[in-house]
Design a protein around this motif. Structure first.
Motif, PDB file in Angstrom:
ATOM      1  N   PHE A  25       4.085   2.046  -1.261  1.00  0.00           N
ATOM      2  CA  PHE A  25       4.687   2.836  -0.196  1.00  0.00           C
ATOM      3  C   PHE A  25       6.180   2.532  -0.073  1.00  0.00           C
ATOM      4  CE2 PHE A  25       2.307  -0.758   1.709  1.00  0.00           C
ATOM      5  CZ  PHE A  25       3.378  -1.526   2.153  1.00  0.00           C
ATOM      6  N   PRO A  26       6.960   3.464   0.503  1.00  0.00           N
ATOM      7  CA  PRO A  26       8.409   3.256   0.665  1.00  0.00           C
ATOM      8  C   PRO A  26       8.703   2.053   1.559  1.00  0.00           C
ATOM      9  CG  PRO A  26       7.823   5.566   1.001  1.00  0.00           C
ATOM     10  CD  PRO A  26       6.534   4.802   0.946  1.00  0.00           C
ATOM     11  N   ALA A  27       9.842   1.412   1.319  1.00  0.00           N
ATOM     12  CA  ALA A  27      10.214   0.225   2.089  1.00  0.00           C
ATOM     13  C   ALA A  27      10.320   0.526   3.580  1.00  0.00           C
ATOM     14  CB  ALA A  27      11.537  -0.332   1.567  1.00  0.00           C
ATOM     15  N   ALA A  28      10.846   1.707   3.929  1.00  0.00           N
ATOM     16  CA  ALA A  28      10.982   2.070   5.342  1.00  0.00           C
ATOM     17  C   ALA A  28       9.620   2.182   6.015  1.00  0.00           C
ATOM     18  CB  ALA A  28      11.750   3.385   5.473  1.00  0.00           C
ATOM     19  N   LEU A  29       8.619   2.674   5.278  1.00  0.00           N
ATOM     20  CA  LEU A  29       7.272   2.745   5.833  1.00  0.00           C
ATOM     21  C   LEU A  29       6.669   1.353   5.951  1.00  0.00           C
ATOM     22  CD1 LEU A  29       5.103   4.604   6.895  1.00  0.00           C
ATOM     23  CD2 LEU A  29       4.298   4.961   4.555  1.00  0.00           C
ATOM     24  N   GLY A  30       7.051   0.474   5.027  1.00  0.00           N
ATOM     25  CA  GLY A  30       6.622  -0.915   5.127  1.00  0.00           C
ATOM     26  C   GLY A  30       7.130  -1.578   6.391  1.00  0.00           C
ATOM     27  N   ASP A  31       8.331  -1.188   6.833  1.00  0.00           N
ATOM     28  CA  ASP A  31       8.876  -1.717   8.091  1.00  0.00           C
ATOM     29  C   ASP A  31       8.024  -1.266   9.279  1.00  0.00           C
ATOM     30  OD1 ASP A  31      10.954  -2.915   6.718  1.00  0.00           O
ATOM     31  OD2 ASP A  31      12.365  -1.281   7.090  1.00  0.00           O
ATOM     32  N   VAL A  32       7.506  -0.048   9.195  1.00  0.00           N
ATOM     33  CA  VAL A  32       6.627   0.463  10.252  1.00  0.00           C
ATOM     34  C   VAL A  32       5.325  -0.333  10.279  1.00  0.00           C
ATOM     35  CG1 VAL A  32       5.374   2.483  11.122  1.00  0.00           C
ATOM     36  CG2 VAL A  32       7.647   2.772  10.099  1.00  0.00           C
ATOM     37  N   PHE A  33       4.735  -0.567   9.104  1.00  0.00           N
ATOM     38  CA  PHE A  33       3.510  -1.368   9.037  1.00  0.00           C
ATOM     39  C   PHE A  33       3.749  -2.762   9.619  1.00  0.00           C
ATOM     40  CE2 PHE A  33       2.422   1.221   5.018  1.00  0.00           C
ATOM     41  CZ  PHE A  33       1.804   2.207   5.785  1.00  0.00           C
ATOM     42  N   GLU A  34       4.889  -3.339   9.282  1.00  0.00           N
ATOM     43  CA  GLU A  34       5.205  -4.681   9.769  1.00  0.00           C
ATOM     44  C   GLU A  34       5.334  -4.689  11.289  1.00  0.00           C
ATOM     45  OE1 GLU A  34       5.440  -8.638   9.096  1.00  0.00           O
ATOM     46  OE2 GLU A  34       5.142  -7.083   7.573  1.00  0.00           O
ATOM     47  N   LYS A  35       5.933  -3.668  11.840  1.00  0.00           N
ATOM     48  CA  LYS A  35       6.092  -3.556  13.295  1.00  0.00           C
ATOM     49  C   LYS A  35       4.736  -3.535  13.991  1.00  0.00           C
ATOM     50  CE  LYS A  35       8.032  -2.630  17.304  1.00  0.00           C
ATOM     51  NZ  LYS A  35       8.907  -3.598  18.010  1.00  0.00           N
ATOM     52  N   HIS A  36       3.743  -2.975  13.316  1.00  0.00           N
ATOM     53  CA  HIS A  36       2.425  -2.816  13.931  1.00  0.00           C
ATOM     54  C   HIS A  36       1.454  -3.943  13.578  1.00  0.00           C
ATOM     55  CE1 HIS A  36       2.781   1.182  15.862  1.00  0.00           C
ATOM     56  NE2 HIS A  36       3.790   1.302  15.015  1.00  0.00           N
ATOM     57  N   GLY A  37       1.938  -4.980  12.913  1.00  0.00           N
ATOM     58  CA  GLY A  37       1.080  -6.131  12.651  1.00  0.00           C
ATOM     59  C   GLY A  37       1.046  -6.583  11.206  1.00  0.00           C
ATOM     60  N   GLY A  38       1.550  -5.757  10.294  1.00  0.00           N
ATOM     61  CA  GLY A  38       1.632  -6.157   8.899  1.00  0.00           C
ATOM     62  C   GLY A  38       0.484  -5.656   8.051  1.00  0.00           C
ATOM     63  N   ILE A  39       0.816  -5.060   6.903  1.00  0.00           N
ATOM     64  CA  ILE A  39      -0.232  -4.483   6.058  1.00  0.00           C
ATOM     65  C   ILE A  39      -1.112  -5.557   5.439  1.00  0.00           C
ATOM     66  CG2 ILE A  39       1.117  -4.405   3.919  1.00  0.00           C
ATOM     67  CD1 ILE A  39      -1.256  -1.681   5.303  1.00  0.00           C
ATOM     68  N   LYS A  40      -0.563  -6.747   5.140  1.00  0.00           N
ATOM     69  CA  LYS A  40      -1.389  -7.821   4.592  1.00  0.00           C
ATOM     70  C   LYS A  40      -2.432  -8.269   5.604  1.00  0.00           C
ATOM     71  CE  LYS A  40      -1.292 -12.431   2.541  1.00  0.00           C
ATOM     72  NZ  LYS A  40      -2.404 -12.888   3.410  1.00  0.00           N
ATOM     73  N   ASN A  41      -2.025  -8.423   6.861  1.00  0.00           N
ATOM     74  CA  ASN A  41      -2.977  -8.812   7.901  1.00  0.00           C
ATOM     75  C   ASN A  41      -4.058  -7.754   8.075  1.00  0.00           C
ATOM     76  OD1 ASN A  41      -1.548 -11.167   8.415  1.00  0.00           O
ATOM     77  ND2 ASN A  41      -0.269 -10.205   9.984  1.00  0.00           N
ATOM     78  N   TRP A  42      -3.646  -6.490   7.979  1.00  0.00           N
ATOM     79  CA  TRP A  42      -4.610  -5.396   8.110  1.00  0.00           C
ATOM     80  C   TRP A  42      -5.647  -5.463   6.990  1.00  0.00           C
ATOM     81  CZ3 TRP A  42      -6.373  -1.807  11.323  1.00  0.00           C
ATOM     82  CH2 TRP A  42      -7.084  -0.714  10.814  1.00  0.00           C
ATOM     83  N   ARG A  43      -5.192  -5.755   5.789  1.00  0.00           N
ATOM     84  CA  ARG A  43      -6.121  -5.792   4.662  1.00  0.00           C
ATOM     85  C   ARG A  43      -7.015  -7.020   4.690  1.00  0.00           C
ATOM     86  NH1 ARG A  43      -1.621  -3.315   0.631  1.00  0.00           N
ATOM     87  NH2 ARG A  43      -2.217  -1.127   0.879  1.00  0.00           N
ATOM     88  N   ASP A  44      -6.633  -8.027   5.446  1.00  0.00           N
ATOM     89  CA  ASP A  44      -7.488  -9.199   5.626  1.00  0.00           C
ATOM     90  C   ASP A  44      -8.559  -8.965   6.686  1.00  0.00           C
ATOM     91  OD1 ASP A  44      -6.168 -10.656   3.693  1.00  0.00           O
ATOM     92  OD2 ASP A  44      -4.843 -11.679   5.112  1.00  0.00           O
ATOM     93  N   ALA A  45      -8.340  -7.979   7.562  1.00  0.00           N
ATOM     94  CA  ALA A  45      -9.295  -7.691   8.629  1.00  0.00           C
ATOM     95  C   ALA A  45     -10.548  -7.044   8.051  1.00  0.00           C
ATOM     96  CB  ALA A  45      -8.661  -6.791   9.677  1.00  0.00           C
ATOM     97  N   LYS A  46     -11.680  -7.259   8.704  1.00  0.00           N
ATOM     98  CA  LYS A  46     -12.959  -6.756   8.206  1.00  0.00           C
ATOM     99  C   LYS A  46     -13.616  -5.738   9.141  1.00  0.00           C
ATOM    100  CE  LYS A  46     -12.970  -9.386   4.522  1.00  0.00           C
ATOM    101  NZ  LYS A  46     -11.619  -9.958   4.709  1.00  0.00           N
ATOM    102  N   THR A  47     -13.494  -5.933  10.447  1.00  0.00           N
ATOM    103  CA  THR A  47     -14.230  -5.097  11.387  1.00  0.00           C
ATOM    104  C   THR A  47     -13.306  -4.559  12.476  1.00  0.00           C
ATOM    105  OG1 THR A  47     -16.230  -6.420  11.042  1.00  0.00           O
ATOM    106  CG2 THR A  47     -16.187  -5.009  12.981  1.00  0.00           C
ATOM    107  N   LEU A  48     -13.435  -3.267  12.748  1.00  0.00           N
ATOM    108  CA  LEU A  48     -12.677  -2.612  13.816  1.00  0.00           C
ATOM    109  C   LEU A  48     -13.652  -1.867  14.709  1.00  0.00           C
ATOM    110  CD1 LEU A  48      -9.900  -1.643  15.016  1.00  0.00           C
ATOM    111  CD2 LEU A  48     -10.134   0.346  13.516  1.00  0.00           C
TER     112      LEU A  48
END
Length: 252
Positions: free
Chosen positions: A35-58
């Motif tokens: 994904f584009p770097a600017a979109l990565g900044d959005v993911f980071e603002k919301h908690g981080g894409i790595k943390n999201w991928r570590d999550a299992k249940t929502l």
């Protein structure tokens, strides 16, 4: 009560996982993000894409329904008073005593609100094609954005498009545009628009507390709310997975 049972189940699994002694250490390869770097900044603002991928249940509530999703597999269960429906990884099922209790389309509905609730993180899924979108203008603020399209044969509606717009100062997601091609099976230029401006912290993730559909002018810019906000309740996100049986259709 269902939410309490779900929380206790996840807590029990989490404790069990901590007690497990691993004899081998598996080296994980670093994921090359597309994904584009600017979109990565959005993911980071919301908690981080790595943390999201570590999550299992929502899990979250909406309209007297409880939605639970296994994030890695996207298996899902929706529990309501008179029915339940879900996806067990192979089949989308409905369970109800009264066959008129659930009136929707199960294939379309079972993950509909998950996609709205799990923004912006679902816009980092596999098979996505990114391109810059024309900024969205509202109340004098210009919101930059990206168009999200999909490679062929990705999901049930690969011709769907999403448009994410974010605050240029805070990097917080602000708007979502989307098309619906599930029923027509044809590409569409007509898109709906949702405002994301009501957020809450859920275990380190910034997730929507409510979302509001908006009307648009001739240029596609938002004008005023089209309806009352959709409210989300009782959010839960955890690194503990649920048992496979949780997503299976009830026997009775």
């Amino acid at each position: 009560m269902k939410k309490i049972i779900l929380f206790v189940t996840i807590a029990f699994i989490a404790i069990a996982c901590k007690k497990e002694v691993k004899k081998e250490t598996v080296k994980k390869e670093e994921v090359q993000e597309k994904f584009p770097a600017a979109l990565g900044d959005v993911f980071e603002k919301h908690g981080g894409i790595k943390n999201w991928r570590d999550a299992k249940t929502l899990s979250f509530g909406i309209n007297e329904e409880e939605h639970t999703v296994d994030l890695p597999s996207r298996r899902a269960v929706i529990n309501a008073k008179d029915y339940s429906l879900g996806f067990d990884g192979k089949e989308i099922w409905v369970h109800q005593q009264d066959t008129t209790a659930f009136k929707g389309n199960k294939e379309f509905y079972y993950n509909l609100y998950f996609y709205f609730y799990a923004m912006p993180f679902v816009l980092a899924d596999d098979g996505i094609i990114y391109s810059e979108a024309k900024p969205l203008v509202f109340e004098g603020v210009s919101y930059p954005g990206f168009k999200i399209s999909y490679e062929a044969n990705i999901g049930t509606s690969p011709d769907d498009n999403y448009y994410i717009y974010y605050n240029p100062e805070t990097k917080e997601m602000a708007w979502l545009g989307y098309t619906v091609t599930y029923f027509s099976k044809k590409p569409s230029e007509k898109f709906n628009l949702i405002r994301y401006n009501d957020w809450e912290n859920v275990n380190g993730f910034v997730l929507p507390k409510s979302i509001t559909w908006y009307q648009k002018d001739d240029n596609g810019n938002p004008t005023e709310p089209a309806r009352d906000p959709i409210q989300f309740s009782l959010p839960l996100i955890s690194q503990a997975p649920l048992a496979d049986s949780f997503f299976e259709k009830p026997k009775q």
